[in-house]
Design an enzyme around this catalytic site. Structure first.
Site, PDB file in Angstrom:
ATOM      1  N   ASP A  16     -49.426   6.727 -19.568  1.00  0.00           N
ATOM      2  CA  ASP A  16     -48.068   6.229 -19.826  1.00  0.00           C
ATOM      3  C   ASP A  16     -47.094   7.282 -19.301  1.00  0.00           C
ATOM      4  O   ASP A  16     -47.490   8.387 -18.938  1.00  0.00           O
ATOM      5  CB  ASP A  16     -47.865   6.042 -21.343  1.00  0.00           C
ATOM      6  N   CYS A  79     -48.491   1.385 -20.089  1.00  0.00           N
ATOM      7  CA  CYS A  79     -47.050   1.457 -19.883  1.00  0.00           C
ATOM      8  C   CYS A  79     -46.641   0.106 -19.304  1.00  0.00           C
ATOM      9  O   CYS A  79     -47.191  -0.319 -18.282  1.00  0.00           O
ATOM     10  CB  CYS A  79     -46.759   2.582 -18.892  1.00  0.00           C
TER      11      CYS A  79
HETATM   12  N1  DGL Z   1     -43.606   3.307 -22.505  1.00  0.00           N
HETATM   13  C1  DGL Z   1     -43.247   2.774 -21.263  1.00  0.00           C
HETATM   14  C2  DGL Z   1     -43.315   1.271 -21.182  1.00  0.00           C
HETATM   15  O1  DGL Z   1     -44.152   0.712 -21.828  1.00  0.00           O
HETATM   16  C3  DGL Z   1     -42.143   3.326 -20.490  1.00  0.00           C
HETATM   17  C4  DGL Z   1     -40.976   3.921 -21.124  1.00  0.00           C
HETATM   18  C5  DGL Z   1     -40.220   4.612 -20.036  1.00  0.00           C
HETATM   19  O2  DGL Z   1     -40.772   5.529 -19.472  1.00  0.00           O
HETATM   20  O3  DGL Z   1     -39.103   4.169 -19.720  1.00  0.00           O
HETATM   21  O4  DGL Z   1     -42.602   0.643 -20.479  1.00  0.00           O
END
Ligand code: DGL
Length: 275
Positions: A16, A79
């Site tokens: 992530d 992510c």
């Molecule tokens: N945790 C991530 C997602 O699921 C990204 C958050 C980010 O880096 O903006 O989109």
């Protein structure tokens, strides 16, 4: 065909932009206690949600190159932003299975909604990609999908303000437009957001079911490992999970220890731009 035991015992790469993917790692640990995880959090370059598609693809390729040096047998893009923008691009370049979090989350939301009105919250990039909407409509073409980006949630979570009055106020402002749509299901379309689940639930009220795609992603991974015949048999000494970040290892580690059912005693820093 006999199983390649070394392959079965190889770790699963999970990554992530920061700590959010730990919500997926946590689910993998719960559902597949015999599997070893190699986690990478790109803490030097978080957030991904405000970056361009080409940058997210470049970051994703570098992380995959790093995970390959750890001889992972499968990769989970924990992510949503990278799943929405980079997964399809990199899939074709890999000879090991790779899954993201968007499709499993979309499928479960589409299957549990009663009134066909589904909300999605995520980063600006994830909402703009409209990928949740695409997968939901593949499952239920009449569904109405309402997407709202909540960009401040990521730094608030990274800051550890998961039960803070400021975060509550921010949530009220972001979620107000969704409350008028009549949704009965809301996808937490960013892996950081399950850490705000109680707070988001309080704002949205009991009649809205919150979907955390981490659970379904782990379940999909389990199926996939089985299908490929590469599940870890859990024999012999258990190899510890490994944690890597691109910056601020100590901070990451204390966060990880606050949410994982596992004692993280080491987190190493990697110069990810070199991969
Ligand atoms: N945790 C991530 C997602 O699921 C990204 C958050 C980010 O880096 O903006 O989109």
């Amino acid at each position: 065909m006999s199983k390649d035991i070394n392959k079965c015992k190889a770790p699963i790469g999970v990554f992530d932009s920061g700590v959010g993917g730990l919500t997926v790692a946590r689910e993998i640990m719960r559902q597949m206690p015999d599997e070893q995880i190699v986690y990478f959090g790109d803490t030097a370059r978080v957030p991904y949600g405000s970056k361009s598609k080409s940058t997210i693809i470049r970051y994703t390729r570098q992380i995959i190159n790093f995970l390959k040096t750890k001889k992972v047998k499968a990769i989970v893009v924990a992510c949503n932003t990278a799943s929405a923008y980079a997964l399809e691009e990199v899939k074709a370049e890999l000879d090991i299975p790779i899954i993201g979090v968007v499709k499993p989350g979309a499928e479960v939301a589409a299957s549990i909604t009663k009134n066909g009105k589904i909300g999605v919250i995520g980063t600006v990039a994830t909402i703009e990609s409209k990928l949740y909407s695409k997968y939901i409509k593949e499952y239920n073409e009449d569904a109405l999908v309402f997407g709202t980006p909540c960009p401040l949630f990521v730094p608030l979570v990274e800051e550890g303000w998961v039960n803070d009055a400021v975060t509550f106020e921010v949530a009220n402002r972001y979620l107000a437009p969704l409350q008028d749509t009549g949704i009965d299901t809301l996808i937490l379309g960013c892996t950081h957001y399950p850490l705000l689940k109680n707070l988001i639930g309080e704002v949205m009220g009991e009649e809205v079911t919150l979907v955390n795609p981490a659970y379904e992603t782990a379940a999909k991974l389990k199926e996939l490992l089985k299908e490929k015949g590469i599940e870890n048999p859990g024999t012999g000494k258990k190899t510890p999970h490994e944690f890597y970040v691109s910056d601020a290892a100590e901070r990451f580690m204390s966060f990880a220890n606050s949410i994982l059912p596992y004692d993280v005693d080491t987190t190493r820093t990697v110069s990810i731009e070199e991969y």
